[in-house]
Design an enzyme around this catalytic site. Structure first.
Site, PDB file in Angstrom:
ATOM      1  N   LEU A  42       0.818  -1.203   0.000  1.00  0.00           N
ATOM      2  CA  LEU A  42       0.000   0.000   0.000  1.00  0.00           C
ATOM      3  C   LEU A  42       0.853   1.254   0.000  1.00  0.00           C
ATOM      4  O   LEU A  42       0.581   2.206  -0.746  1.00  0.00           O
ATOM      5  CB  LEU A  42      -0.935   0.001   1.212  1.00  0.00           C
ATOM      6  CG  LEU A  42      -1.894   1.191   1.330  1.00  0.00           C
ATOM      7  CD1 LEU A  42      -2.803   1.259   0.113  1.00  0.00           C
ATOM      8  CD2 LEU A  42      -2.723   1.085   2.605  1.00  0.00           C
ATOM      9  N   ASP A  91      11.772   3.450  12.835  1.00  0.00           N
ATOM     10  CA  ASP A  91      11.027   2.517  13.671  1.00  0.00           C
ATOM     11  C   ASP A  91       9.950   3.319  14.401  1.00  0.00           C
ATOM     12  O   ASP A  91      10.258   4.139  15.263  1.00  0.00           O
ATOM     13  CB  ASP A  91      11.974   1.853  14.678  1.00  0.00           C
ATOM     14  CG  ASP A  91      11.270   0.854  15.590  1.00  0.00           C
ATOM     15  OD1 ASP A  91      10.032   0.757  15.528  1.00  0.00           O
ATOM     16  OD2 ASP A  91      11.979   0.174  16.366  1.00  0.00           O
ATOM     17  N   LYS A 152       1.844  12.795  15.618  1.00  0.00           N
ATOM     18  CA  LYS A 152       2.286  13.892  16.479  1.00  0.00           C
ATOM     19  C   LYS A 152       3.485  14.612  15.868  1.00  0.00           C
ATOM     20  O   LYS A 152       3.526  15.848  15.823  1.00  0.00           O
ATOM     21  CB  LYS A 152       2.649  13.359  17.856  1.00  0.00           C
ATOM     22  CG  LYS A 152       3.235  14.397  18.800  1.00  0.00           C
ATOM     23  CD  LYS A 152       3.676  13.753  20.110  1.00  0.00           C
ATOM     24  CE  LYS A 152       4.406  14.756  21.009  1.00  0.00           C
ATOM     25  NZ  LYS A 152       4.889  14.110  22.266  1.00  0.00           N
ATOM     26  N   TYR A 187      -5.138  -7.844  16.368  1.00  0.00           N
ATOM     27  CA  TYR A 187      -5.132  -6.938  15.214  1.00  0.00           C
ATOM     28  C   TYR A 187      -6.413  -6.120  15.153  1.00  0.00           C
ATOM     29  O   TYR A 187      -6.384  -4.899  14.976  1.00  0.00           O
ATOM     30  CB  TYR A 187      -4.956  -7.748  13.933  1.00  0.00           C
ATOM     31  CG  TYR A 187      -5.022  -6.917  12.666  1.00  0.00           C
ATOM     32  CD1 TYR A 187      -3.946  -6.136  12.280  1.00  0.00           C
ATOM     33  CD2 TYR A 187      -6.162  -6.933  11.868  1.00  0.00           C
ATOM     34  CE1 TYR A 187      -3.995  -5.373  11.121  1.00  0.00           C
ATOM     35  CE2 TYR A 187      -6.222  -6.175  10.709  1.00  0.00           C
ATOM     36  CZ  TYR A 187      -5.138  -5.403  10.336  1.00  0.00           C
ATOM     37  OH  TYR A 187      -5.201  -4.643   9.187  1.00  0.00           O
ATOM     38  N   LYS A 191      -6.748  -1.978  15.352  1.00  0.00           N
ATOM     39  CA  LYS A 191      -7.306  -1.139  14.294  1.00  0.00           C
ATOM     40  C   LYS A 191      -8.528  -0.361  14.775  1.00  0.00           C
ATOM     41  O   LYS A 191      -8.803   0.747  14.300  1.00  0.00           O
ATOM     42  CB  LYS A 191      -7.646  -1.990  13.067  1.00  0.00           C
ATOM     43  CG  LYS A 191      -6.404  -2.500  12.336  1.00  0.00           C
ATOM     44  CD  LYS A 191      -5.498  -1.349  11.897  1.00  0.00           C
ATOM     45  CE  LYS A 191      -4.321  -1.803  11.075  1.00  0.00           C
ATOM     46  NZ  LYS A 191      -3.453  -0.682  10.622  1.00  0.00           N
ATOM     47  N   ILE A 224      -7.258  -7.237   0.648  1.00  0.00           N
ATOM     48  CA  ILE A 224      -6.487  -6.849  -0.535  1.00  0.00           C
ATOM     49  C   ILE A 224      -5.727  -8.066  -1.033  1.00  0.00           C
ATOM     50  O   ILE A 224      -5.069  -8.760  -0.249  1.00  0.00           O
ATOM     51  CB  ILE A 224      -5.482  -5.720  -0.207  1.00  0.00           C
ATOM     52  CG1 ILE A 224      -6.180  -4.566   0.520  1.00  0.00           C
ATOM     53  CG2 ILE A 224      -4.813  -5.219  -1.494  1.00  0.00           C
ATOM     54  CD1 ILE A 224      -5.208  -3.479   0.996  1.00  0.00           C
ATOM     55  N   THR A 226      -2.744  -9.519  -2.255  1.00  0.00           N
ATOM     56  CA  THR A 226      -1.305  -9.251  -2.356  1.00  0.00           C
ATOM     57  C   THR A 226      -0.559 -10.544  -2.033  1.00  0.00           C
ATOM     58  O   THR A 226      -1.157 -11.552  -1.638  1.00  0.00           O
ATOM     59  CB  THR A 226      -0.853  -8.170  -1.348  1.00  0.00           C
ATOM     60  OG1 THR A 226      -0.989  -8.686  -0.013  1.00  0.00           O
ATOM     61  CG2 THR A 226      -1.669  -6.896  -1.507  1.00  0.00           C
TER      62      THR A 226
END
Length: 298
Positions: A42, A91, A152, A187, A191, A224, A226
């Site tokens: 992406l 990172d 930020k 996960y 999200k 997606i 991939t």
């Protein structure tokens, strides 16, 4: 009580800036856009799209260098359109890595940073009763805390340059619904956190005095197709399951996210903030419909 009654909030009575011609609504001229997760499918696709519509790109990812062939293509795209693209190893879980990188950007930029696509993130599967706390914490640290840390840093750069902008935080449809056939509690939770982070930052940076006007929205992709999802699709019945769970009966391809990201970054979405754009082929709407049918027949 409205926010304008609070001295901490600015009062804006008219749309800032002139009317943008329709042909220029998706243009990003005069802007530098930061893309995290830039070595992934992406991130690479989005970076190329930004270059094509006039933006410069600062690419960031955890790997020491991006994949050679796609990066060569991005450099050719940048040259063709008279744009600039740079890569930095960052990172997102390390505040020093982020601050050190941003401290070196000033002299390198032809245009101020006015956008962010926060696509850095990881996914791990595993039954919840076997999933370690350490693995769970790692996902939260990368997907949520890392997203916040970069957002930020970008906001502070905008404040320093006294320019507004737009941020796209990449969430997932899995932040809204739980997916059948895969064990991804950590996960999904992470999200969901990105969705709330986007709304919360939008509330602050859309109207807070002392900060430029920054729109913050989230993007929730569906499945997606991939190389990363190819392994999961080898499981018996998984292809049928995933395609059958949405209204278009297919998986998306990564190029289908160029338009949604450019829309959220550009003036085409000038009155949109704190929103989630689901690009999932109707997956979540199908889940809502299935829930309604269950309730009706219970």
């Amino acid at each position: 009580m409205s926010n304008t009654a609070d001295p901490a909030f600015r009062e804006v009575k008219e749309r800032p800036g002139p009317r943008v011609p329709t042909s220029d609504l998706l243009r990003l001229d005069g802007r530098t856009i930061v893309v995290t997760g830039a070595a992934g499918f992406l991130g690479l696709e989005v970076a190329g799209a930004i270059l094509e519509v006039g933006g410069d790109v600062i690419s960031m990812d955890i790997v020491s260098s991006p994949p050679a062939e796609p990066w060569k293509q991005l450099q050719e795209t940048a040259k063709k359109h008279g744009r600039k693209i740079q890569y930095f190893r960052v990172d997102v879980t390390d505040p020093d890595s982020i601050s050190d990188t941003f401290s070196t950007l000033g002299a390198e930029l032809a245009h101020p940073i006015r956008g962010l696509v926060a696509a850095a993130g990881v996914s791990e599967n595993g039954p919840a009763h076997e999933f370690s706390v350490e693995r769970f914490r790692r996902l939260i640290d990368i997907n949520v805390v890392g997203t916040f840390s970069v957002a930020k840093a970008v906001a502070l750069e905008m404040k320093k340059a006294d320019v507004g902008g737009s941020m796209v935080l990449v969430a997932s449809m899995s932040g809204t619904v739980a997916n059948k056939g895969v064990d991804t509690a950590a996960y999904n939770t992470s999200k969901s956190g990105v969705l709330q982070l986007g709304r919360s930052l939008a509330a602050e940076w859309g109207s807070r005095k002392g900060m430029p006007l920054i729109r913050v929205n989230t993007l929730s992709p569906g499945y997606i197709r991939t190389a990363a999802t190819a392994e999961a699709l080898k499981m018996p019945g998984m292809e049928t399951q995933w395609t059958g769970d949405n209204m278009l009966y297919r998986l998306s391809t990564v190029d289908e996210f160029r338009g949604p990201v450019l829309f959220l970054l550009s003036e085409a979405s000038s009155f949109i903030t704190g929103a989630d754009l689901r690009v999932d082929g109707g997956h979540c709407a199908c889940a809502d419909e299935q829930l309604l049918l269950l309730l009706l027949h219970s």
